[in-house]
Design a protein around this motif. Structure first.
Motif, PDB file in Angstrom:
ATOM      1  N   ALA A 124       0.873  -0.991   0.091  1.00  0.00           N
ATOM      2  CA  ALA A 124      -0.103  -0.119   0.094  1.00  0.00           C
ATOM      3  C   ALA A 124       0.833   1.186   0.271  1.00  0.00           C
ATOM      4  CB  ALA A 124      -0.972  -0.051   1.086  1.00  0.00           C
ATOM      5  N   GLU A 129      -5.129   2.338  -2.386  1.00  0.00           N
ATOM      6  CA  GLU A 129      -6.205   1.296  -2.427  1.00  0.00           C
ATOM      7  C   GLU A 129      -7.294   2.216  -2.109  1.00  0.00           C
ATOM      8  OE1 GLU A 129      -4.713  -1.294   0.490  1.00  0.00           O
ATOM      9  OE2 GLU A 129      -3.547  -2.221  -0.767  1.00  0.00           O
ATOM     10  N   ASN A 132      -8.702   3.263   1.929  1.00  0.00           N
ATOM     11  CA  ASN A 132      -7.375   2.791   2.753  1.00  0.00           C
ATOM     12  C   ASN A 132      -6.464   3.931   2.733  1.00  0.00           C
ATOM     13  OD1 ASN A 132      -6.135   1.197   4.676  1.00  0.00           O
ATOM     14  ND2 ASN A 132      -5.193   0.076   3.334  1.00  0.00           N
ATOM     15  N   CYS A 136      -2.494   4.218   3.093  1.00  0.00           N
ATOM     16  CA  CYS A 136      -1.326   4.223   2.016  1.00  0.00           C
ATOM     17  C   CYS A 136      -0.758   5.327   2.135  1.00  0.00           C
ATOM     18  CB  CYS A 136      -2.519   4.191   0.513  1.00  0.00           C
ATOM     19  SG  CYS A 136      -3.276   2.840   0.606  1.00  0.00           S
ATOM     20  N   GLN A 177     -11.629  -2.158   5.373  1.00  0.00           N
ATOM     21  CA  GLN A 177     -11.779  -1.672   4.083  1.00  0.00           C
ATOM     22  C   GLN A 177     -13.122  -2.009   3.615  1.00  0.00           C
ATOM     23  OE1 GLN A 177      -8.529  -2.476   1.094  1.00  0.00           O
ATOM     24  NE2 GLN A 177      -7.341  -2.817   2.972  1.00  0.00           N
ATOM     25  N   GLU A 191     -11.248 -10.778  -3.278  1.00  0.00           N
ATOM     26  CA  GLU A 191     -10.498  -9.846  -4.042  1.00  0.00           C
ATOM     27  C   GLU A 191      -8.940  -9.681  -4.069  1.00  0.00           C
ATOM     28  OE1 GLU A 191     -13.550  -6.047  -4.667  1.00  0.00           O
ATOM     29  OE2 GLU A 191     -11.898  -5.664  -3.295  1.00  0.00           O
ATOM     30  N   PHE A 192      -8.533  -9.853  -2.759  1.00  0.00           N
ATOM     31  CA  PHE A 192      -7.237  -9.881  -2.273  1.00  0.00           C
ATOM     32  C   PHE A 192      -6.529 -11.201  -3.121  1.00  0.00           C
ATOM     33  CE2 PHE A 192      -5.117  -6.253  -0.228  1.00  0.00           C
ATOM     34  CZ  PHE A 192      -6.046  -5.421   0.132  1.00  0.00           C
ATOM     35  N   GLN A 231       1.661  -9.277  -7.102  1.00  0.00           N
ATOM     36  CA  GLN A 231       0.687  -8.535  -7.377  1.00  0.00           C
ATOM     37  C   GLN A 231       1.100  -7.148  -7.648  1.00  0.00           C
ATOM     38  OE1 GLN A 231      -2.007  -7.973  -3.919  1.00  0.00           O
ATOM     39  NE2 GLN A 231      -3.319  -7.056  -5.356  1.00  0.00           N
TER      40      GLN A 231
ATOM     41  N   SER B  91      -6.193   7.377  -3.956  1.00  0.00           N
ATOM     42  CA  SER B  91      -7.574   6.519  -3.100  1.00  0.00           C
ATOM     43  C   SER B  91      -8.750   7.286  -3.441  1.00  0.00           C
ATOM     44  CB  SER B  91      -6.917   6.644  -1.716  1.00  0.00           C
ATOM     45  OG  SER B  91      -6.059   5.768  -1.540  1.00  0.00           O
ATOM     46  N   LEU B  94     -10.316   6.497  -6.690  1.00  0.00           N
ATOM     47  CA  LEU B  94     -10.715   4.963  -6.699  1.00  0.00           C
ATOM     48  C   LEU B  94     -12.108   4.638  -6.101  1.00  0.00           C
ATOM     49  CD1 LEU B  94      -7.388   3.102  -5.788  1.00  0.00           C
ATOM     50  CD2 LEU B  94      -8.631   2.997  -7.995  1.00  0.00           C
ATOM     51  N   GLU B  95     -12.036   5.725  -5.010  1.00  0.00           N
ATOM     52  CA  GLU B  95     -13.373   5.463  -4.255  1.00  0.00           C
ATOM     53  C   GLU B  95     -14.569   6.296  -4.864  1.00  0.00           C
ATOM     54  OE1 GLU B  95     -12.271   7.318  -0.674  1.00  0.00           O
ATOM     55  OE2 GLU B  95     -10.984   5.731   0.067  1.00  0.00           O
TER      56      GLU B  95
END
Lengths: 234, 143
Positions: A124, A129, A132, A136, A177, A191-192, A231, B91, B94-95
């Motif tokens: 992160a 993300e 989050n 991050c 999250q 998802e992860f 990833q 972020s 993305l949100e």
């Protein structure tokens, strides 16, 4: 045998790092904010407390510490709109400021012993993300700081950036999250897992081996190491 | 820089329906502590984005960071702060990418050579130039 200072030593990753180091012949000075049933650290207390930092620096000097692994940190998942000053303060203080302060306190010691400073950042810290954001940010800040600091400091700097790893911290983060996004914990978990090319989460023992490798590595001066099951590669 | 005010951390936001929503975050590192930069600076950015979220649905959201620092020693901290800003902005996109119009997120960050007190402004974003929820980091452009 060298002596390594490990912060966050009672945590899921920190405790594995301590085991990894001792099993491979290193002496360890341990620190955490508090003791647990499993471990009473050599030094306890808030790293942002100058007295605690001074004690750590003195112990490190007395023991001739030749490496630091800053493995402390907290989760704190929330959407940007739900991020208040209290959360920002906690995340930036513990995940970022205390690491920078620790480096400043031990830079001269590590320079003398030609030792490296390793900090646990995160995947992160490389890719943002949803849900989050401030976590991050606290990890991105470490990456940005380290890149520039390594050009100015003689001390080797290494950031370990784990992807999803089986620790209580991750489970807490995934739940946060899920709550922030209004989806289920299982949904975020799926998802992860599906986004990880390795097809599984990492294990703390694997990250501990990576941390030991980074603190033992003599060159180059800056290493940012994603350990994410493929990833995130860089 | 003559336009840096006495206050160490100032946010001026311009919220206009149908036009660009601009946040000018001015940070005077001569007077800001490390803690203030990474905590108060970040929270001001969050507060701006939260406010912009409910206001603008047409133009670009522009974050214009102006950083003043004469001390080269501050540079690692500044780079950390800028990367943290990138994370928050990304972020946020993305949100909210699905709820906002194209060309809606853009950040203008100062070049790396802050020690030379350089600052530039990038305010405009041609509507439709970027895909939905795009995030543009102009540092690579202005270096």
């Amino acid at each position: 045998m060298s002596t390594i200072l490990v912060t966050g030593a009672t945590g899921g990753m920190g405790s594995m790092i301590v085991s990894e180091l001792t099993e491979n012949g290193h002496a360890v000075i341990t620190h955490d904010v508090r003791s647990t049933d499993a471990l009473v650290p050599d030094v306890t207390g808030d790293l942002m407390d100058p007295a605690v930092l001074a004690e750590l620096a003195q112990r490190s000097e007395d023991a001739g510490v030749s490496g630091v692994i800053a493995a402390h940190g907290i989760a704190g998942a929330a959407a940007i709109a739900q991020t208040d000053l209290a959360l920002t303060t906690r995340l930036m203080s513990i995940n970022t400021l205390s690491v920078i302060t620790l480096f400043d306190a031990l830079e001269a010691r590590l320079h003398t012993s030609a030792g490296a400073f390793v900090a646990i950042s995160s995947q992160a810290g490389l890719v943002a993300e949803a849900g989050n954001g401030m976590y991050c940010a606290s990890k991105f800040a470490l990456v940005g700081w380290a890149k520039e600091k390594s050009r100015r400091s003689p001390v080797p700097l290494r950031l370990l950036c784990p992807g999803a790893t089986h620790t209580p911290l991750l489970m807490q983060s995934l739940q946060g999250q899920a709550d922030a996004r209004g989806v289920s914990y299982e949904h975020v978990l799926q998802e992860f897992e599906s986004a990880t090319p390795a097809g599984r989460f990492g294990e703390p023992a694997e990250l501990a081996r990576a941390a030991r490798w980074l603190v033992e590595l003599s060159e180059p001066s800056l290493v940012i190491a994603p350990v994410t099951g493929g990833q995130v590669l860089a | 820089m003559s336009d840096i005010p006495h206050e160490p951390c100032v946010v001026k936001t311009v919220l206009q329906e149908g036009q660009s929503t601009t946040c000018t975050l001015t940070l005077d590192l001569e007077h800001l502590s490390m803690r203030s930069l990474l905590i108060d600076g970040m929270q001001k950015l969050v507060d701006f984005l939260t406010e912009a979220q409910g206001t603008d649905r047409e133009g670009a959201v522009v974050v214009d960071l102006r950083v003043s620092a004469a001390r080269p020693a501050s540079q690692p901290l500044i780079e950390g702060f800028l990367d943290a800003c990138r994370a928050v902005l990304h972020s946020w996109v993305l949100e909210n990418g699905a709820a906002v119009r194209p060309a809606n997120a853009m950040v203008s960050l100062p070049p790396q050579s802050i020690a030379r007190q350089q600052t530039r402004e990038y305010f405009t974003s041609p509507r439709g130039q970027f895909s939905r929820g795009s995030f543009i980091d102009l540092r690579s452009v202005i270096r």
